[in-house]
Write a protein that holds these residues in place. Structure first.
Motif, PDB file in Angstrom:
ATOM      1  N   THR A  52      51.442  -1.319  45.077  1.00  0.00           N
ATOM      2  CA  THR A  52      50.438  -1.992  44.256  1.00  0.00           C
ATOM      3  C   THR A  52      49.365  -2.490  45.205  1.00  0.00           C
ATOM      4  OG1 THR A  52      50.169  -3.614  42.486  1.00  0.00           O
ATOM      5  CG2 THR A  52      51.549  -4.273  44.321  1.00  0.00           C
ATOM      6  N   ARG A  53      48.103  -2.554  44.744  1.00  0.00           N
ATOM      7  CA  ARG A  53      47.031  -2.837  45.702  1.00  0.00           C
ATOM      8  C   ARG A  53      45.811  -3.318  44.918  1.00  0.00           C
ATOM      9  NH1 ARG A  53      44.179   0.454  43.805  1.00  0.00           N
ATOM     10  NH2 ARG A  53      42.473  -0.162  45.129  1.00  0.00           N
ATOM     11  N   GLY A  54      44.709  -3.583  45.658  1.00  0.00           N
ATOM     12  CA  GLY A  54      43.519  -4.139  45.015  1.00  0.00           C
ATOM     13  C   GLY A  54      43.640  -5.655  45.000  1.00  0.00           C
ATOM     14  N   ALA A  55      42.549  -6.328  45.360  1.00  0.00           N
ATOM     15  CA  ALA A  55      42.619  -7.768  45.579  1.00  0.00           C
ATOM     16  C   ALA A  55      43.215  -8.550  44.397  1.00  0.00           C
ATOM     17  CB  ALA A  55      41.234  -8.294  45.964  1.00  0.00           C
ATOM     18  N   PRO A  56      42.681  -8.403  43.173  1.00  0.00           N
ATOM     19  CA  PRO A  56      43.242  -9.215  42.084  1.00  0.00           C
ATOM     20  C   PRO A  56      44.689  -8.854  41.752  1.00  0.00           C
ATOM     21  CG  PRO A  56      41.030  -8.459  41.534  1.00  0.00           C
ATOM     22  CD  PRO A  56      41.457  -7.686  42.751  1.00  0.00           C
ATOM     23  N   THR A  89      51.640 -10.810  53.573  1.00  0.00           N
ATOM     24  CA  THR A  89      51.811  -9.380  53.278  1.00  0.00           C
ATOM     25  C   THR A  89      50.550  -8.564  53.562  1.00  0.00           C
ATOM     26  OG1 THR A  89      51.367  -9.898  50.962  1.00  0.00           O
ATOM     27  CG2 THR A  89      53.677  -9.573  51.594  1.00  0.00           C
ATOM     28  N   ARG A  90      49.388  -9.093  53.171  1.00  0.00           N
ATOM     29  CA  ARG A  90      48.118  -8.418  53.500  1.00  0.00           C
ATOM     30  C   ARG A  90      47.106  -9.528  53.797  1.00  0.00           C
ATOM     31  NH1 ARG A  90      46.158  -3.475  49.998  1.00  0.00           N
ATOM     32  NH2 ARG A  90      45.079  -3.080  51.962  1.00  0.00           N
ATOM     33  N   PRO A  91      46.392  -9.426  54.906  1.00  0.00           N
ATOM     34  CA  PRO A  91      45.610 -10.582  55.352  1.00  0.00           C
ATOM     35  C   PRO A  91      44.192 -10.702  54.785  1.00  0.00           C
ATOM     36  CG  PRO A  91      45.590  -8.885  57.045  1.00  0.00           C
ATOM     37  CD  PRO A  91      46.455  -8.373  55.938  1.00  0.00           C
ATOM     38  N   GLY A 174      39.244  -3.536  35.645  1.00  0.00           N
ATOM     39  CA  GLY A 174      38.636  -3.432  36.966  1.00  0.00           C
ATOM     40  C   GLY A 174      37.426  -4.335  37.075  1.00  0.00           C
ATOM     41  N   THR A 175      36.885  -4.404  38.291  1.00  0.00           N
ATOM     42  CA  THR A 175      35.655  -5.178  38.490  1.00  0.00           C
ATOM     43  C   THR A 175      34.467  -4.217  38.507  1.00  0.00           C
ATOM     44  OG1 THR A 175      36.055  -5.117  40.881  1.00  0.00           O
ATOM     45  CG2 THR A 175      36.779  -7.087  39.690  1.00  0.00           C
ATOM     46  N   ALA A 176      34.387  -3.370  39.526  1.00  0.00           N
ATOM     47  CA  ALA A 176      33.247  -2.436  39.609  1.00  0.00           C
ATOM     48  C   ALA A 176      33.233  -1.449  38.449  1.00  0.00           C
ATOM     49  CB  ALA A 176      33.298  -1.690  40.937  1.00  0.00           C
ATOM     50  N   ASN A 201      42.305   7.523  50.414  1.00  0.00           N
ATOM     51  CA  ASN A 201      41.763   8.278  49.281  1.00  0.00           C
ATOM     52  C   ASN A 201      41.897   7.571  47.924  1.00  0.00           C
ATOM     53  OD1 ASN A 201      40.713  10.453  50.698  1.00  0.00           O
ATOM     54  ND2 ASN A 201      42.660  11.533  50.710  1.00  0.00           N
ATOM     55  N   GLN A 202      41.693   6.261  47.927  1.00  0.00           N
ATOM     56  CA  GLN A 202      41.802   5.542  46.645  1.00  0.00           C
ATOM     57  C   GLN A 202      40.764   6.011  45.629  1.00  0.00           C
ATOM     58  OE1 GLN A 202      41.871   4.055  49.663  1.00  0.00           O
ATOM     59  NE2 GLN A 202      43.024   2.150  49.661  1.00  0.00           N
ATOM     60  N   GLY A 203      39.634   6.518  46.118  1.00  0.00           N
ATOM     61  CA  GLY A 203      38.616   7.023  45.179  1.00  0.00           C
ATOM     62  C   GLY A 203      39.067   8.330  44.555  1.00  0.00           C
ATOM     63  N   GLY A 241      33.738  -3.059  44.522  1.00  0.00           N
ATOM     64  CA  GLY A 241      34.492  -4.304  44.421  1.00  0.00           C
ATOM     65  C   GLY A 241      34.479  -5.000  45.767  1.00  0.00           C
ATOM     66  N   THR A 242      35.281  -6.006  45.917  1.00  0.00           N
ATOM     67  CA  THR A 242      35.379  -6.699  47.201  1.00  0.00           C
ATOM     68  C   THR A 242      36.709  -7.434  47.300  1.00  0.00           C
ATOM     69  OG1 THR A 242      34.456  -8.451  48.594  1.00  0.00           O
ATOM     70  CG2 THR A 242      34.047  -8.640  46.236  1.00  0.00           C
ATOM     71  N   ASP A 243      37.140  -7.600  48.533  1.00  0.00           N
ATOM     72  CA  ASP A 243      38.360  -8.356  48.815  1.00  0.00           C
ATOM     73  C   ASP A 243      38.069  -9.803  49.158  1.00  0.00           C
ATOM     74  OD1 ASP A 243      39.037  -5.402  49.409  1.00  0.00           O
ATOM     75  OD2 ASP A 243      40.932  -6.432  49.116  1.00  0.00           O
ATOM     76  N   ARG A 244      36.818 -10.066  49.549  1.00  0.00           N
ATOM     77  CA  ARG A 244      36.457 -11.435  49.908  1.00  0.00           C
ATOM     78  C   ARG A 244      34.946 -11.493  50.111  1.00  0.00           C
ATOM     79  NH1 ARG A 244      39.410 -15.227  54.211  1.00  0.00           N
ATOM     80  NH2 ARG A 244      41.099 -13.732  53.941  1.00  0.00           N
ATOM     81  N   CYS A 252      33.384  -8.401  52.281  1.00  0.00           N
ATOM     82  CA  CYS A 252      34.454  -7.638  52.915  1.00  0.00           C
ATOM     83  C   CYS A 252      35.026  -6.690  51.872  1.00  0.00           C
ATOM     84  CB  CYS A 252      35.520  -8.613  53.411  1.00  0.00           C
ATOM     85  SG  CYS A 252      36.808  -7.758  54.296  1.00  0.00           S
ATOM     86  N   ASN A 253      34.999  -5.415  52.170  1.00  0.00           N
ATOM     87  CA  ASN A 253      35.564  -4.431  51.223  1.00  0.00           C
ATOM     88  C   ASN A 253      36.070  -3.231  52.011  1.00  0.00           C
ATOM     89  OD1 ASN A 253      36.182  -3.669  48.495  1.00  0.00           O
ATOM     90  ND2 ASN A 253      34.560  -2.138  48.637  1.00  0.00           N
ATOM     91  N   LYS A 254      36.620  -2.289  51.287  1.00  0.00           N
ATOM     92  CA  LYS A 254      37.238  -1.109  51.902  1.00  0.00           C
ATOM     93  C   LYS A 254      36.344  -0.483  52.954  1.00  0.00           C
ATOM     94  CE  LYS A 254      40.491   0.052  51.298  1.00  0.00           C
ATOM     95  NZ  LYS A 254      41.635  -0.335  52.124  1.00  0.00           N
ATOM     96  N   ILE A 255      36.950  -0.074  54.051  1.00  0.00           N
ATOM     97  CA  ILE A 255      36.227   0.540  55.155  1.00  0.00           C
ATOM     98  C   ILE A 255      35.303   1.659  54.610  1.00  0.00           C
ATOM     99  CG2 ILE A 255      38.056   2.234  55.678  1.00  0.00           C
ATOM    100  CD1 ILE A 255      36.271   0.291  58.393  1.00  0.00           C
TER     101      ILE A 255
HETATM  102  O1  MRU Z   1      43.393  -1.452  50.464  1.00  0.00           O
HETATM  103  P1  MRU Z   1      43.171  -1.579  48.980  1.00  0.00           P
HETATM  104  O2  MRU Z   1      43.353  -0.300  48.243  1.00  0.00           O
HETATM  105  O3  MRU Z   1      43.950  -2.732  48.386  1.00  0.00           O
HETATM  106  O4  MRU Z   1      41.635  -1.947  48.898  1.00  0.00           O
HETATM  107  C1  MRU Z   1      41.055  -2.256  47.646  1.00  0.00           C
HETATM  108  C2  MRU Z   1      39.606  -2.511  47.743  1.00  0.00           C
HETATM  109  O5  MRU Z   1      38.987  -2.457  48.784  1.00  0.00           O
HETATM  110  C3  MRU Z   1      38.937  -2.934  46.477  1.00  0.00           C
HETATM  111  O6  MRU Z   1      37.613  -2.481  46.450  1.00  0.00           O
HETATM  112  C4  MRU Z   1      38.955  -4.457  46.402  1.00  0.00           C
HETATM  113  O7  MRU Z   1      40.263  -4.921  46.576  1.00  0.00           O
HETATM  114  C5  MRU Z   1      38.427  -4.944  45.115  1.00  0.00           C
HETATM  115  S1  MRU Z   1      39.538  -4.591  43.782  1.00  0.00           S
HETATM  116  C6  MRU Z   1      38.836  -5.163  42.365  1.00  0.00           C
END
Ligand code: MRU
Length: 352
Positions: A52-56, A89-91, A174-176, A201-203, A241-244, A252-255
């Motif tokens: 499971t993944r994605g900030a929220p 778990t994830r920083p 989702g957000t975006a 390859n999340q996209g 989207g963004t993680d922070r 801060c978002n995905k590389i």
């Molecule tokens: O490493 P992930 O797949 O958890 O990264 C997710 C992202 O970078 C998303 O864009 C971000 O968490 C925003 S999710 C609404």
């Protein structure tokens, strides 16, 4: 979210209420496999290994993880220990700490016997709130898409997105992607350029899967392609989207997000970041201070997908690899922040 035509959330309580079900996102889109998490350790593993993944969504999963820990042992010591374990778990994503703190602050003052039930109730509320926030983000983003459509009514609005900030990364909508789904529902023609988003390859795997499930026209592109499309006028708007988001508005978002922001800036393409207020981090002054998660080199050197023999993993290089998972887009490259409270052009004091 529509999964095989049926509306589901990306995290659900088990029938007995004592655990949660999530999709193992490592297996999407090839297989839809729901797994049950029944302990804080299960939740921590699912987050760390990116089932499971994605900030929220990792925030929601961790919140239930803490509730499950308290159901076994509601003591102060167990609360502190599992809080620390889940936060580690994830920083990078701030929502993770936010959600765990919400649970800990809600149950800390209660007698131990009441903590587990209260924690589950608060985790349920975090999920319900996430859905409502994303829906509101969608409404505000929809206004942007309406405006772009009015400028060129004869063709679809072309949107570029990076990674997966869709319902698979949140509890729903989702957000975006929320503005995109609402535009589709309203009959605004949209087309999404989906960055493949190496290394995981999340996209290509997740966003494309989601958009297909909702019938949204989309095209997967290699991560290097967006710049050319922007030069050619084939992108009307970038939304990620963004993680922070730090106090100064750095994102801060995905590389790879930063490179898209640079290309957007150079070509006069609006670059929007969609987020709930829970993703603002007023305590971190700028992106320089964010811990960037570094993940295993194998995420770069290996690729997994279906072959005639089933799901197989192949090596794509014999060299060493470096794998930072996120980057920082400076605030000056951001056109606006699409939040549940509206589209903001700047951040200062916004998270107060
Ligand atoms: O490493 P992930 O797949 O958890 O990264 C997710 C992202 O970078 C998303 O864009 C971000 O968490 C925003 S999710 C609404």
């Amino acid at each position: 979210m529509k999964l095989e035509g049926v509306h589901r959330r990306s995290i659900e309580r088990t029938a007995d209420g004592a655990g949660v079900r999530i999709m193992d996102q490592r297996r999407l889109p090839w297989e839809i496999v729901w797994v049950e998490l029944r302990s804080a350790e299960d939740a921590a593993r699912a987050i760390r290994e990116m089932w499971t993944r994605g900030a929220p969504l990792i925030g929601a999963t961790a919140a239930y993880g803490l509730a499950m820990a308290l159901a076994r042992d509601p003591s102060d010591a167990a609360l502190d220990a599992h809080h620390a374990m889940l936060v580690a778990t994830r920083p990078t994503a701030i929502n993770l700490r936010w959600a765990i703190d919400v649970i800990a602050n809600a149950v800390g003052p209660l007698p131990p016997a009441e903590r587990a039930e209260a924690a589950f109730a608060r985790a349920d509320a975090i999920c319900d709130e996430d859905v409502a926030l994303n829906r509101a983000i969608g409404e505000h983003g929809l206004a942007l898409l309406r405006t772009l459509h009015a400028r060129n009514p004869g063709r679809p609005v072309n949107i570029l997105t990076h990674c997966n900030a869709g319902w698979l990364a949140t509890v729903d909508y989702g957000t975006a992607t929320a503005p995109i789904y609402l535009a589709q529902d309203e009959g605004i023609p949209v087309h999404v350029w989906v960055d493949e988003t190496r290394p995981r390859n999340q996209g290509a795997l997740l966003t494309a899967f989601e958009l297909a499930g909702h019938g949204v026209p989309h095209t997967v592109i290699a991560d290097n392609t967006g710049g050319l499309l922007m030069q050619r006028g084939q992108v009307d708007l970038v939304i990620v989207g963004t993680d922070r988001v730090t106090a100064n508005g750095d994102v801060c978002n995905k590389i790879g997000t930063y490179l898209k922001a640079l290309a957007a800036h150079d070509n006069g393409v609006p670059f929007y970041v969609a987020l709930p207020y829970t993703t603002f981090d007023p305590n971190t002054p700028s992106g320089d201070a964010v811990e960037i998660e570094e993940r295993a080199a194998e995420e770069v050197t290996l690729l997994t997908g279906p072959t005639a023999n089933g799901i197989e993993t192949v090596r794509v290089t014999n060299s060493n690899a470096f794998n930072p998972a996120f980057d920082i887009t400076p605030a000056r490259l951001v056109t606006g922040y699409v939040t549940e409270r509206g589209v903001l052009s700047a951040i200062p004091s916004i998270a107060a």
